[in-house]
Design an enzyme around this catalytic site. Sequence first.
Site, PDB file in Angstrom:
ATOM      1  NE  ARG A  57      -1.495  -2.366   2.737  1.00 39.11           N
ATOM      2  CZ  ARG A  57      -1.636  -3.606   2.260  1.00 39.11           C
ATOM      3  NH1 ARG A  57      -2.722  -3.935   1.643  1.00 39.11           N
ATOM      4  NH2 ARG A  57      -0.693  -4.514   2.419  1.00 39.11           N
ATOM      5  CB  THR A  58       3.346   2.597   2.363  1.00 36.87           C
ATOM      6  OG1 THR A  58       2.577   2.054   3.428  1.00 36.87           O
ATOM      7  CG2 THR A  58       3.852   3.965   2.745  1.00 36.87           C
ATOM      8  CE  LYS A  86      27.027  -3.090  -4.857  1.00 37.21           C
ATOM      9  NZ  LYS A  86      27.411  -2.283  -6.035  1.00 37.21           N
ATOM     10  NE  ARG A 107       7.010   0.720   4.954  1.00 33.47           N
ATOM     11  CZ  ARG A 107       5.813   0.154   4.902  1.00 33.47           C
ATOM     12  NH1 ARG A 107       5.701  -1.138   4.594  1.00 33.47           N
ATOM     13  NH2 ARG A 107       4.724   0.844   5.150  1.00 33.47           N
ATOM     14  CG  HIS A 135       3.200   3.965   8.495  1.00 32.64           C
ATOM     15  ND1 HIS A 135       3.255   4.816   7.409  1.00 32.64           N
ATOM     16  CD2 HIS A 135       2.897   2.734   7.993  1.00 32.64           C
ATOM     17  CE1 HIS A 135       2.985   4.126   6.314  1.00 32.64           C
ATOM     18  NE2 HIS A 135       2.765   2.862   6.631  1.00 32.64           N
TER      19      HIS A 135
HETATM   20  N1   CP Z   1      -0.316  -0.107   5.875  1.00 33.27           N
HETATM   21  C1   CP Z   1       0.881  -0.344   5.343  1.00 33.27           C
HETATM   22  O1   CP Z   1       1.901   0.248   5.714  1.00 33.27           O
HETATM   23  O2   CP Z   1       0.873  -1.293   4.356  1.00 33.27           O
HETATM   24  P1   CP Z   1       2.130  -1.743   3.500  1.00 33.27           P
HETATM   25  O3   CP Z   1       3.094  -2.434   4.435  1.00 33.27           O
HETATM   26  O4   CP Z   1       1.603  -2.664   2.440  1.00 33.27           O
HETATM   27  O5   CP Z   1       2.771  -0.508   2.926  1.00 33.27           O
END
Ligand code: CP
Length: 337
Positions: A57-58, A86, A107, A135
């Site tokens: 999603r993100t 590396k 991320r 998040h």
């Molecule tokens: N909600 C969320 O962070 O989903 P993903 O891990 O798929 O990005």
Amino acid sequence: MEFAGSNILSIQQFERADVERVFSVADMMEPYAHRRRRTKVLDGAILGNMFFEPSTRTRVSFGSAFNLLGGEVRETTGFESSALAKGESLYDTARVLSGYSDVIVMRHPAEGSVAEFAAASRVPVLNGGDGANEHPSQALLDLYTIKSEMAGRGRGIDNLRIAMVGDLRFGRTVHSLCKLLCLFDNVHVTLVSPQELGMPGEIVERMRSAGVDVLESDQLESSIAAVDIVYSTRIQEERFSTQEEADLYRGRFRLNQSVYTANCEPNTVIMHPLPRDSREMARELDDDLNDNPNLAIFRQTDNGVLVRMALFALVLDVVDQVDAHASDVTWCTAGRF
Ligand code: CP
């Protein structure tokens, strides 16, 4: 908060007025996200979408949001396919990638890593999740969804009653959402988890100091009986030292249609940041809820595009130019929205 040129690293950066600004820009994005209009306001801009941990999603919704504003997306997915494998430092990676991009979403599995990266970046960095820490864009889209669901019930965010269920220790979405709820009035939060997976004490203290009424429980049924929202979460197995340890907690709190009908008030909203764990031993949110109209999980994912478009438009300072670069769409959108 001054959005233009800023990093978005933590929900703690936001005041209530900033959240309301994001939501009002997200509302403005609806015709573009829902394919009735298109805009080229970010024509020529490049998003560096850097995901060093799994994501559906993100990663894809940030990418789609940037494309919907007319920009291009360049992606790195997985630690092993980057030079971090590396031994390259986050500092060097940030110096390099910020020369290739106008904005970066990142991320990474380590807490604080995105802030470390942002300190070396020459362009704004948005936190797509740093370990078990935060998040922020998920919390914003969750609250945007709560606002929309509560509006449908003639209510607002103030006076909200919400139960957060599952792995509250490692679940970064609930950490950010709890911090965000501190900005609203008369909020009641029930935290439902095994004792070992409870919400970190500093976040509970922060909520109480902000006037949030916080209850902690390890009982699902009694905790979901008088709430507006049940926010379920997955056991974050990737944060445990062994699979066996994660297995101890999997399947402990299962919400399905019969538990919902027996315990919840009518029209209680069901949320989950996703992914939900649909394996037999887990099923914290059962598939038999899929036709329940109060299941808001896919409205959350759709809203993620609106909120992430808003963040890009604010950080790149183009909110006032979006409509001037717009035209109608020419393809069939097949009634998706
Ligand atoms: N909600 C969320 O962070 O989903 P993903 O891990 O798929 O990005």
